[in-house]
Design a protein around this motif. Sequence first.
Motif, short mmCIF file in Angstrom:
data_model
loop_
_atom_site.label_atom_id
_atom_site.label_comp_id
_atom_site.label_asym_id
_atom_site.label_seq_id
_atom_site.Cartn_x
_atom_site.Cartn_y
_atom_site.Cartn_z
N VAL A 130 -22.23 -3.39 70.48
CA VAL A 130 -23.22 -4.29 69.90
C VAL A 130 -22.53 -5.55 69.37
CG1 VAL A 130 -24.95 -4.57 68.10
CG2 VAL A 130 -24.78 -2.40 69.32
N HIS A 131 -21.39 -5.36 68.69
CA HIS A 131 -20.66 -6.51 68.17
C HIS A 131 -20.20 -7.43 69.30
CE1 HIS A 131 -19.99 -5.72 63.78
NE2 HIS A 131 -20.45 -4.54 64.15
N LEU A 132 -19.72 -6.85 70.39
CA LEU A 132 -19.26 -7.66 71.52
C LEU A 132 -20.41 -8.45 72.14
CD1 LEU A 132 -16.81 -5.13 73.25
CD2 LEU A 132 -16.20 -7.21 72.00
N ALA A 133 -21.54 -7.76 72.36
CA ALA A 133 -22.70 -8.44 72.94
C ALA A 133 -23.23 -9.52 72.00
CB ALA A 133 -23.79 -7.42 73.26
N ALA A 134 -23.31 -9.20 70.72
CA ALA A 134 -23.81 -10.18 69.74
C ALA A 134 -22.89 -11.39 69.66
CB ALA A 134 -23.94 -9.51 68.37
N GLY A 135 -21.57 -11.16 69.78
CA GLY A 135 -20.63 -12.28 69.76
C GLY A 135 -20.87 -13.23 70.92
N MET A 136 -21.13 -12.69 72.08
CA MET A 136 -21.41 -13.51 73.25
C MET A 136 -22.71 -14.30 73.05
SD MET A 136 -21.81 -12.24 77.20
CE MET A 136 -23.09 -11.08 76.71
N HIS A 137 -23.73 -13.64 72.52
CA HIS A 137 -25.01 -14.33 72.32
C HIS A 137 -24.90 -15.39 71.21
CE1 HIS A 137 -26.43 -11.44 75.06
NE2 HIS A 137 -26.61 -10.44 74.21
N HIS A 138 -24.10 -15.11 70.20
CA HIS A 138 -23.91 -16.08 69.13
C HIS A 138 -23.28 -17.36 69.66
CE1 HIS A 138 -21.58 -17.43 65.36
NE2 HIS A 138 -22.83 -17.85 65.23
N VAL A 139 -22.21 -17.21 70.44
CA VAL A 139 -21.56 -18.37 71.03
C VAL A 139 -22.51 -19.09 71.99
CG1 VAL A 139 -19.67 -19.13 72.52
CG2 VAL A 139 -19.25 -17.41 70.75
N GLY A 140 -23.28 -18.32 72.75
CA GLY A 140 -24.25 -18.92 73.66
C GLY A 140 -25.29 -19.73 72.92
N ASP A 151 -20.45 -24.27 58.15
CA ASP A 151 -20.04 -22.87 58.12
C ASP A 151 -21.20 -21.93 57.78
OD1 ASP A 151 -17.44 -23.58 58.73
OD2 ASP A 151 -16.81 -23.69 56.63
N LYS A 152 -22.04 -22.33 56.85
CA LYS A 152 -23.15 -21.47 56.44
C LYS A 152 -24.19 -21.34 57.54
CE LYS A 152 -22.51 -22.22 51.49
NZ LYS A 152 -23.08 -22.74 50.23
N GLU A 153 -24.40 -22.43 58.28
CA GLU A 153 -25.33 -22.37 59.41
C GLU A 153 -24.79 -21.48 60.52
OE1 GLU A 153 -27.76 -26.55 59.60
OE2 GLU A 153 -25.59 -26.65 59.98
N ILE A 154 -23.49 -21.59 60.77
CA ILE A 154 -22.87 -20.72 61.79
C ILE A 154 -22.96 -19.26 61.36
CG2 ILE A 154 -20.66 -20.08 62.83
CD1 ILE A 154 -19.92 -23.03 62.86
N ALA A 155 -22.75 -19.00 60.07
CA ALA A 155 -22.85 -17.63 59.56
C ALA A 155 -24.28 -17.11 59.68
CB ALA A 155 -22.38 -17.58 58.10
N ALA A 156 -25.26 -17.95 59.37
CA ALA A 156 -26.67 -17.53 59.48
C ALA A 156 -27.02 -17.25 60.94
CB ALA A 156 -27.58 -18.61 58.91
N ALA A 157 -26.54 -18.10 61.86
CA ALA A 157 -26.79 -17.87 63.28
C ALA A 157 -26.12 -16.58 63.73
CB ALA A 157 -26.25 -19.05 64.10
N ALA A 158 -24.94 -16.29 63.21
CA ALA A 158 -24.25 -15.04 63.55
C ALA A 158 -25.07 -13.83 63.11
CB ALA A 158 -22.86 -15.00 62.91
N LEU A 159 -25.61 -13.91 61.90
CA LEU A 159 -26.42 -12.80 61.38
C LEU A 159 -27.67 -12.62 62.23
CD1 LEU A 159 -26.46 -10.80 58.98
CD2 LEU A 159 -27.93 -12.42 57.80
N GLY A 160 -28.31 -13.73 62.61
CA GLY A 160 -29.49 -13.63 63.46
C GLY A 160 -29.17 -13.06 64.82
N ALA A 161 -28.04 -13.50 65.41
CA ALA A 161 -27.64 -12.98 66.72
C ALA A 161 -27.36 -11.49 66.66
CB ALA A 161 -26.41 -13.74 67.23
#
Length: 244
Positions: A130-140, A151-161
Amino acid sequence: MSLNNKSPDHHIAYGAATEGFAAASTSLGVIGRYWWNVQMQLLVATGTMRFFRAYWWLFLVAGFLLLAFVMPLGVAFVVSAFCAGAMNPKAEDNFIVPLRHEDNAPMGEPAATEPDEAVFTSQPDSLEDVHLAAGMHHVGYLTAIKRDLDDKEIAAAALGAFDGTVQAFGLKLSDLDMHTNGAAFIVAQLTALERMDEVDPEWIAEVTEEAMTSETLEAIRAEAGRFAFTMEGAMQNGPDQPTS
């Protein structure tokens, strides 16, 4: 102290450790929850539990500090937190959890979903998938929006992904598991994107808390979640087949 003088919980944990290879994963869960309860009892005994009951995110800070400065204890703390998370620890119980499921239900079995609930059925081998897939979707997602984020926006996007990917896999995680895994995922993504040069527990806690709770970041969390959910669904189901 002899084994006969130990507490009942100690006997349960010790017995679980000797059940054999076939029950290794279950035994680890029992031992992890025993160690978690010992730590919670220590917080109660020292009078610091009231702070953790008021601010659950202090557990994240404690975990990061231990990982940064006392690695073995940090690893033990994180493992015990994952084990305890399956039992849904509650603040009113001082986060102390039972060592075993009373109904002997299999550990980690997902709850039944409603027939109309829009989730996909592919199950990952582990949360690492799940972490691997979410990482790919986050970068996408970060690539797709074509604008610079702080940084906070990137963190929020990571949480959403991460949340969207979990939903796409149809996993059922407790709130504590979602918080713990979400925080770990945020740190991993900030590190991978070179937004964090060194471990700063105070800064990590601030960014993580903002990403999880800020109303101004709610839109980016939701948008990243929808993006990850859609992309993971497309990857699992493949391209649409032409109709004849």
